[in-house]
Design a protein around this motif. Structure first.
Motif, PDB file in Angstrom:
ATOM      1  N   SER A   9       0.834  -1.197   0.000  1.00 46.44           N
ATOM      2  CA  SER A   9       0.000   0.000   0.000  1.00 46.44           C
ATOM      3  C   SER A   9       0.870   1.249   0.000  1.00 46.44           C
ATOM      4  N   ALA A  10       0.206   2.390   0.081  1.00 47.28           N
ATOM      5  CA  ALA A  10       0.917   3.667   0.149  1.00 47.28           C
ATOM      6  C   ALA A  10       1.811   3.754   1.377  1.00 47.28           C
ATOM      7  N   ALA A  11       1.537   2.952   2.403  1.00 53.54           N
ATOM      8  CA  ALA A  11       2.371   2.965   3.612  1.00 53.54           C
ATOM      9  C   ALA A  11       3.794   2.522   3.321  1.00 53.54           C
ATOM     10  N   GLN A  12       3.977   1.669   2.334  1.00 53.28           N
ATOM     11  CA  GLN A  12       5.331   1.254   1.941  1.00 53.28           C
ATOM     12  C   GLN A  12       5.909   2.138   0.841  1.00 53.28           C
ATOM     13  N   LEU A  13       5.056   2.751   0.053  1.00 56.28           N
ATOM     14  CA  LEU A  13       5.533   3.597  -1.047  1.00 56.28           C
ATOM     15  C   LEU A  13       5.961   4.981  -0.553  1.00 56.28           C
ATOM     16  N   THR A  14       5.239   5.539   0.401  1.00 55.03           N
ATOM     17  CA  THR A  14       5.510   6.902   0.871  1.00 55.03           C
ATOM     18  C   THR A  14       6.918   7.086   1.432  1.00 55.03           C
ATOM     19  N   PRO A  15       7.470   6.136   2.243  1.00 56.00           N
ATOM     20  CA  PRO A  15       8.835   6.332   2.747  1.00 56.00           C
ATOM     21  C   PRO A  15       9.883   6.482   1.639  1.00 56.00           C
ATOM     22  N   LEU A  16       9.677   5.830   0.510  1.00 57.22           N
ATOM     23  CA  LEU A  16      10.607   6.011  -0.614  1.00 57.22           C
ATOM     24  C   LEU A  16      10.549   7.443  -1.123  1.00 57.22           C
ATOM     25  N   LEU A  17       9.345   7.989  -1.243  1.00 55.08           N
ATOM     26  CA  LEU A  17       9.190   9.373  -1.702  1.00 55.08           C
ATOM     27  C   LEU A  17       9.783  10.334  -0.683  1.00 55.08           C
ATOM     28  N   ASP A  18       9.628  10.014   0.607  1.00 56.66           N
ATOM     29  CA  ASP A  18      10.189  10.862   1.665  1.00 56.66           C
ATOM     30  C   ASP A  18      11.719  10.880   1.634  1.00 56.66           C
ATOM     31  N   GLN A  19      12.318   9.824   1.103  1.00 56.11           N
ATOM     32  CA  GLN A  19      13.778   9.753   1.010  1.00 56.11           C
ATOM     33  C   GLN A  19      14.321  10.395  -0.266  1.00 56.11           C
ATOM     34  N   GLY A  20      13.464  11.056  -1.008  1.00 58.18           N
ATOM     35  CA  GLY A  20      13.915  11.808  -2.170  1.00 58.18           C
ATOM     36  C   GLY A  20      13.693  11.149  -3.505  1.00 58.18           C
ATOM     37  N   TYR A  21      13.106   9.964  -3.519  1.00 57.20           N
ATOM     38  CA  TYR A  21      12.808   9.327  -4.799  1.00 57.20           C
ATOM     39  C   TYR A  21      11.620  10.012  -5.458  1.00 57.20           C
ATOM     40  N   SER A  22      11.717  10.228  -6.748  1.00 65.28           N
ATOM     41  CA  SER A  22      10.547  10.677  -7.483  1.00 65.28           C
ATOM     42  C   SER A  22       9.595   9.496  -7.630  1.00 65.28           C
ATOM     43  N   ALA A  23       8.341   9.787  -7.925  1.00 68.98           N
ATOM     44  CA  ALA A  23       7.379   8.700  -8.125  1.00 68.98           C
ATOM     45  C   ALA A  23       7.823   7.796  -9.265  1.00 68.98           C
ATOM     46  N   ASP A  24       8.379   8.399 -10.309  1.00 71.81           N
ATOM     47  CA  ASP A  24       8.868   7.630 -11.456  1.00 71.81           C
ATOM     48  C   ASP A  24       9.972   6.663 -11.030  1.00 71.81           C
ATOM     49  N   ALA A  25      10.952   7.166 -10.276  1.00 68.51           N
ATOM     50  CA  ALA A  25      12.076   6.329  -9.850  1.00 68.51           C
ATOM     51  C   ALA A  25      11.620   5.239  -8.882  1.00 68.51           C
ATOM     52  N   ALA A  26      10.699   5.570  -7.973  1.00 67.50           N
ATOM     53  CA  ALA A  26      10.209   4.572  -7.022  1.00 67.50           C
ATOM     54  C   ALA A  26       9.450   3.466  -7.733  1.00 67.50           C
TER      55      ALA A  26
END
Length: 384
Positions: free
Chosen positions: A343-360
């Protein structure tokens, strides 16, 4: 006497033998069969960074008509019918529990005529279903005996390659759909009691010099077609496919698209991040050969591969002071073990670490592709 054929596969959890049905029964969600996008299953992509992903998404889409053609001519060397292919797809979709995927393949399977009711047909379908389920959820239980049973029920070398590709592809598709659902904040489907993939035992990774060996004879160069020779040559620069290619080239078209998908997905990924994801998926799935091949080229934190090898507790301890890697680890672990709970709970920490949505998205989809390759190795050969 002509063999009897019955319809009536109106549910996700189909049995291996059809039962008599007085009338055609519609699937639970009949409209799920008719989608414009057979990869993402008509997920709304408006205002989505998926528009920047078209190259790898399009490569994945091209595989679907090859693995699931509208009509299949069954021959002595190609015995997998449309029913065999779709029932395998549904079996694997059920394992991963992504509801959108289950609905789609259940709806496609429902109108297909089932096999005849002979003992041989029932045993063949039972064996195919069991192998597909085990390779998906418990790949380490697949051994020489399990692979030999596919030969015993009549699958040719060509069939076994196609069959294993289908199992790997559906696992990849389940994870891609789960990623895009998480991106859009859609709720996950969580059925209590549903099995989750358990990490492989550490004993599988005790020998750092283990190598993979195919269980099928490679295509002889002297008998290979021009398309097969081209596919083999194109795969040699790719570590993940180099050894596999001599077996996968029984179906050169699918192999070419798989190679192109690997190339498109890896474009733009950080080498260390890609290697970390490859190590994690290989460790969870139990592919020692994939793990060791990647380890030989590891250039990142020196203690991280050993922590991955030692299991969950060691990895948690290592990642405590590495928030960036921790975000990758947690997302990949959840996606690999249980995509229906991603879910978004696992995706959001990647975005918080500076990954763009595309890169994640690209990094996580790479994890799904690694799981596919893990299962190709474990379904078509073994580590020696």
């Amino acid at each position: 006497m002509e063999p009897r054929r019955f319809s009536g596969k109106s549910h996700w959890y189909h049995e291996t033998q059809s039962s008599r049905c007085p009338a055609d029964v519609l699937p639970l969600v009949p409209e799920a069969a008719w989608v414009d996008d057979r990869l993402l299953l008509d997920l709304s992509l408006a205002h989505s960074p998926a528009l920047a992903q078209l190259e790898w998404i399009n490569e994945a889409r091209k595989l679907i008509p090859l693995l699931f053609p509208e009509s299949v001519a069954v021959t002595r060397l190609h015995t997998l019918s449309s029913y065999d292919r779709l029932s395998t797809a549904l079996t694997v979709a059920q394992v991963w529990g992504v509801q959108r995927l289950c609905n789609h393949y259940a709806a496609l399977l429902a109108p297909q005529p089932g096999p005849d009711s002979s003992r041989e047909s029932n045993r063949r379908l039972t064996q195919i279903t069991q192998f597909a389920r085990q390779l998906a959820i418990s790949p380490t239980v697949i051994d020489d005996a399990a692979r030999a049973q596919l030969d015993e029920v009549g699958l040719s070398w060509f069939d076994r390659v196609t069959f294993t590709q289908i199992i790997g592809f559906i696992g990849f598709q389940a994870r891609v759909v789960a990623i895009f659902q998480a991106l859009q904040g859609q709720p996950v489907r969580w059925v209590p009691g549903l099995d989750m993939l358990q990490d492989a035992a550490p004993e599988h990774f005790g020998q750092s010099d283990s190598h993979w060996r195919a269980d099928l004879p490679p295509v002889a160069i002297s008998h290979a077609s021009e398309s097969q020779l081209k596919a083999l040559a194109a795969c040699q620069p790719h570590l993940a496919l180099r050894e596999l290619s001599h077996t996968l080239v029984y179906d050169a078209e699918v192999l070419n698209l798989l190679r192109q998908l690997c190339e498109r997905l890896s474009d733009g990924l950080d080498d260390e991040d890609r290697s970390l994801v490859t190590l994690l998926t290989a460790r969870i799935n139990g592919s020692a050969a994939c793990f060791n091949d990647t380890l030989q080229r590891w250039r990142g934190e020196p203690n991280l591969p050993e922590a991955i090898r030692n299991g969950e507790r060691a990895l948690l301890a290592w990642s405590h002071n590495h928030p960036r890697e921790r975000a990758i680890i947690q997302a990949v672990q959840q996606l690999t073990r249980a995509p229906d709970r991603f879910s978004a709970a696992q995706l959001t920490p990647l975005l918080d670490q500076g990954y763009s949505a595309d890169a994640a998205l690209r990094l996580l989809a790479w994890g799904g592709l690694c799981g596919w390759i893990n299962r190709l190795r474990m379904g078509l050969g073994s580590d020696r």
